[in-house]
Write a protein that holds these residues in place. Structure first.
Motif, short mmCIF file in Angstrom:
data_model
loop_
_atom_site.label_atom_id
_atom_site.label_comp_id
_atom_site.label_asym_id
_atom_site.label_seq_id
_atom_site.Cartn_x
_atom_site.Cartn_y
_atom_site.Cartn_z
N PRO A 42 -31.80 -45.72 28.79
CA PRO A 42 -31.52 -46.79 27.82
C PRO A 42 -31.72 -48.14 28.50
O PRO A 42 -31.51 -48.28 29.71
CB PRO A 42 -30.05 -46.57 27.47
N PRO A 43 -32.13 -49.17 27.76
CA PRO A 43 -32.40 -50.47 28.39
C PRO A 43 -31.18 -51.06 29.10
O PRO A 43 -31.33 -51.84 30.03
CB PRO A 43 -32.84 -51.36 27.22
N GLU A 44 -29.97 -50.67 28.65
CA GLU A 44 -28.77 -51.21 29.31
C GLU A 44 -28.64 -50.71 30.74
O GLU A 44 -28.05 -51.39 31.58
CB GLU A 44 -27.51 -50.81 28.54
N VAL A 45 -29.16 -49.51 31.03
CA VAL A 45 -28.93 -48.91 32.35
C VAL A 45 -29.61 -49.69 33.46
O VAL A 45 -28.95 -50.11 34.42
CB VAL A 45 -29.34 -47.42 32.35
N PRO A 46 -30.93 -49.93 33.43
CA PRO A 46 -31.53 -50.75 34.50
C PRO A 46 -31.01 -52.18 34.50
O PRO A 46 -30.94 -52.81 35.56
CB PRO A 46 -33.03 -50.69 34.21
N ALA A 47 -30.63 -52.70 33.33
CA ALA A 47 -30.07 -54.05 33.29
C ALA A 47 -28.74 -54.11 34.04
O ALA A 47 -28.49 -55.05 34.81
CB ALA A 47 -29.89 -54.50 31.85
N VAL A 48 -27.89 -53.11 33.84
CA VAL A 48 -26.62 -53.05 34.57
C VAL A 48 -26.88 -52.78 36.05
O VAL A 48 -26.23 -53.38 36.92
CB VAL A 48 -25.71 -51.98 33.96
N ALA A 49 -27.82 -51.89 36.35
CA ALA A 49 -28.12 -51.59 37.76
C ALA A 49 -28.59 -52.84 38.49
O ALA A 49 -28.20 -53.08 39.64
CB ALA A 49 -29.19 -50.50 37.83
N LYS A 50 -29.42 -53.63 37.84
CA LYS A 50 -29.90 -54.88 38.45
C LYS A 50 -28.74 -55.85 38.66
O LYS A 50 -28.70 -56.59 39.64
CB LYS A 50 -30.96 -55.50 37.55
N ARG A 51 -27.78 -55.83 37.75
CA ARG A 51 -26.61 -56.69 37.89
C ARG A 51 -25.75 -56.24 39.06
O ARG A 51 -25.25 -57.06 39.84
CB ARG A 51 -25.79 -56.63 36.59
N LEU A 52 -25.55 -54.93 39.20
CA LEU A 52 -24.67 -54.41 40.23
C LEU A 52 -25.30 -54.45 41.61
O LEU A 52 -24.62 -54.74 42.61
CB LEU A 52 -24.27 -52.97 39.91
N LEU A 53 -26.58 -54.14 41.70
CA LEU A 53 -27.28 -54.01 42.98
C LEU A 53 -28.63 -54.72 42.90
O LEU A 53 -29.68 -54.09 42.84
CB LEU A 53 -27.45 -52.54 43.34
N PRO A 54 -28.63 -56.05 42.89
CA PRO A 54 -29.86 -56.80 42.61
C PRO A 54 -30.92 -56.74 43.70
O PRO A 54 -32.07 -57.08 43.44
CB PRO A 54 -29.35 -58.23 42.43
N ALA A 55 -30.55 -56.31 44.90
CA ALA A 55 -31.54 -56.34 45.99
C ALA A 55 -31.50 -55.07 46.83
O ALA A 55 -31.84 -55.09 48.02
CB ALA A 55 -31.29 -57.56 46.88
N LEU A 56 -31.13 -53.95 46.23
CA LEU A 56 -31.09 -52.70 46.97
C LEU A 56 -32.51 -52.25 47.29
O LEU A 56 -33.31 -52.01 46.40
CB LEU A 56 -30.37 -51.62 46.16
#
Length: 545
Positions: free
Chosen positions: A155-169
């Protein structure tokens, strides 16, 4: 790049570890109790995937099912304690290495290994195939289109949240079966905090791979927590059974049933009638009535969450920051705390908490209650009393409707014509149809640094900007700079400036009060409430007289 180094993973017998875990003898009757908990909602997204359900209600549920490498002490002050990792160490400003617990079992009986940890943070499960680690572009997303996911598409929310939580992993490597190394693209003093918050929970790779669809996985996820999903009916109920191979000891409950009961009065009546053992989200004014009955008590406290009013500066009436500033000065926050919360919470020092430690900005306050200043700002902005819509849900938050009614009257006294619009779900709240102006929200700190709150929710990858409500160029530059800064004095100065921007100059939100959560239960049950939305039901926190 996310790596699975299978060649380095060695097989190890679990015979010794398994002897330390309690077992039910063959033929032994399970005497543990089962309980029923009445809640306002289980999951807004109709799923049990933390990367999609970043919510207050989700935090409560996920404490039963999921665990990260680093956990919070739910019976203490939310300090970091070893979780699925027994230890960790900093290798440099960009790298943290974790030593995993041995013998940890998933709900399906598989042993958790480094391979599962690597998979948890993979593109396949978290970031999506188009993830660009070098991009700082905001990932705009729809919000909680609940059943629209096809196949294994995230779902589009998943990568959006992942980018929020771990923006430079940058990469996650399995060094051996029980050692995992996380490397960030940039220096990050908060990496341990990011890996210990909701959304960084470790999941079973095999179960995800074998699920027919993302929706199937998300409604029966397999993780390592003390309880596992038996049945989930969205918007109705969730039944969880004890995970008897749990590494932390045999859970004290045979099963837990959560039922959705939106109405406060129905929850209370069900508790008093013996239908429920626990009820959540009890309004403070109802506590004395419950405790008149000697068989029940109410537990709770303030938590690391603030209630907010949030602004969409794209609405024609809110484009001028003076009008948003008028909103902030027209609120008598102490009156709300005294009248609706019986003094059981407080007006905090803006969007921050003392557990930030050295990052807490002293001598900062919410905007003063000043009707004259509010009226002057509206006059200067040329506001003529045009209607401004205010979207809210029906008591998703404790006292939500009553608070909204009080706010509308306070704003009216300043000259603001605010019109309440009741909505059924968050998708309607966030709908960008040109009529979005003011809405309710809350903001939590997932760990003890401002990155976890003001940047995570209001920075360039925060939900407010992801849905297109608000943006500020200086705030975004500060967010990017603060995420890579290692000098704590400089980071604190950046945070102080963010507070000025977001709460004074170009208001993105205004803090109403610190949130508090209260849970009513049978008095014969010995249980302690957490200073969090999460509920603790491990071996150390449940007994009956």
């Amino acid at each position: 790049m996310f790596l699975r180094r299978r060649g380095l993973i060695a097989t190890t017998s679990l015979a010794a570890a398994s002897l330390s875990l309690p077992r039910i003898a063959i033929g032994q009757v399970d005497q543990r109790p089962s309980i029923t908990i009445a809640v306002q909602q289980i999951a807004n997204s109709a799923s049990l995937e933390p990367l999609r359900e970043q919510s207050n209600v989700g935090q409560r549920v996920f404490s039963f099912l999921f665990e990260p490498l680093i956990m919070q002490n739910l019976l203490g002050k939310l300090e970091a304690v070893p979780g699925l990792a027994e230890s960790w160490k900093r290798l440099d400003a960009r790298t943290v290495e974790f030593t995993l617990r041995k013998g940890v079992k998933f709900h399906n009986g598989d042993e958790m290994t480094a391979d599962d940890v690597v998979f948890t943070f993979s593109r396949e499960r978290m970031f999506g195939p188009d993830y660009d680690i070098g991009s700082n572009k905001t990932l705009f997303t729809s919000v909680l289109i609940r059943d629209s996911v096809q196949g294994k598409t995230l779902p589009p929310e998943v990568p959006a949240v992942a980018k929020r939580l771990l923006p430079a992993l940058e990469k996650v490597e399995a060094i051996d079966k029980y050692t995992v190394r996380f490397t960030n693209r940039t220096p990050d003093v908060t990496l341990e905090g990011r890996l210990g918050r909701m959304g960084s929970d470790i999941v079973s790779r095999r179960t995800f791979d074998h699920a027919k669809s993302w929706m199937e996985w998300s409604r029966a996820p397999v993780a390592t927590g003390p309880y596992k999903v038996r049945e989930f009916v969205p918007d109705q109920s969730l039944v969880m059974d004890a995970h008897d191979d749990y590494w932390g000891g045999r859970p004290p409950l045979k099963s837990v049933r959560m039922v959705v009961v939106p109405e406060v009065a129905t929850r209370i009546n069900g508790l008093l009638a013996g239908q429920f053992d626990f009820i959540c989200d009890v309004p403070p004014d109802q506590i004395p009535g419950i405790e008149k009955n000697a068989r029940f008590e109410v537990l709770g406290s303030t938590i690391v969450n603030h209630r907010l009013t949030v602004f969409d500066k794209n609405h024609p009436r809110l484009a001028d920051p003076r009008i948003r500033r008028a909103f902030t000065h027209a609120i008598d926050r102490k009156a709300i705390v005294d009248a609706l919360w019986s003094g059981r919470t407080r007006v905090p020092a803006g969007l921050q908490w003392e557990f930030y430690g050295p990052m807490f900005v002293e001598n900062w306050t919410v905007p003063d209650y000043d009707l004259a200043a509010a009226k002057a700002l509206l006059k200067d902005a040329g506001y003529k009393g045009e209607p401004i819509p205010y979207r809210l849900l029906n008591n998703y938050y404790t006292n939500q409707v009553a608070t909204a009614q009080v706010l509308v009257e306070m704003w009216r006294q300043a000259g603001l014509n605010v019109q309440i619009e009741m909505k059924e779900n968050w998708q309607q709240i966030f709908e960008g149809n040109g009529q979005r102006a003011v809405r309710d929200w809350s903001n939590s700190a997932g760990y003890n640094d401002p990155i976890s709150s003001i940047v995570a929710q209001h920075g360039p990858q925060g939900q407010q900007q992801q849905v297109g409500e608000w943006s500020n160029e200086e705030m975004n530059k500060l967010s990017a700079a603060m995420e890579v800064e290692t000098d704590m004095a400089r980071r604190k100065a950046m945070f102080a400036r963010m507070l000025v921007i977001c709460e004074r100059e170009d208001p993105a939100y205004t803090v109403l009060h610190q949130n508090a959560t209260f849970t009513a239960k049978r008095k014969d049950i010995r249980w302690k409430a957490s200073p969090s939305f999460a509920m603790e039901f491990r071996t150390v926190n449940f007994a009956t007289n």
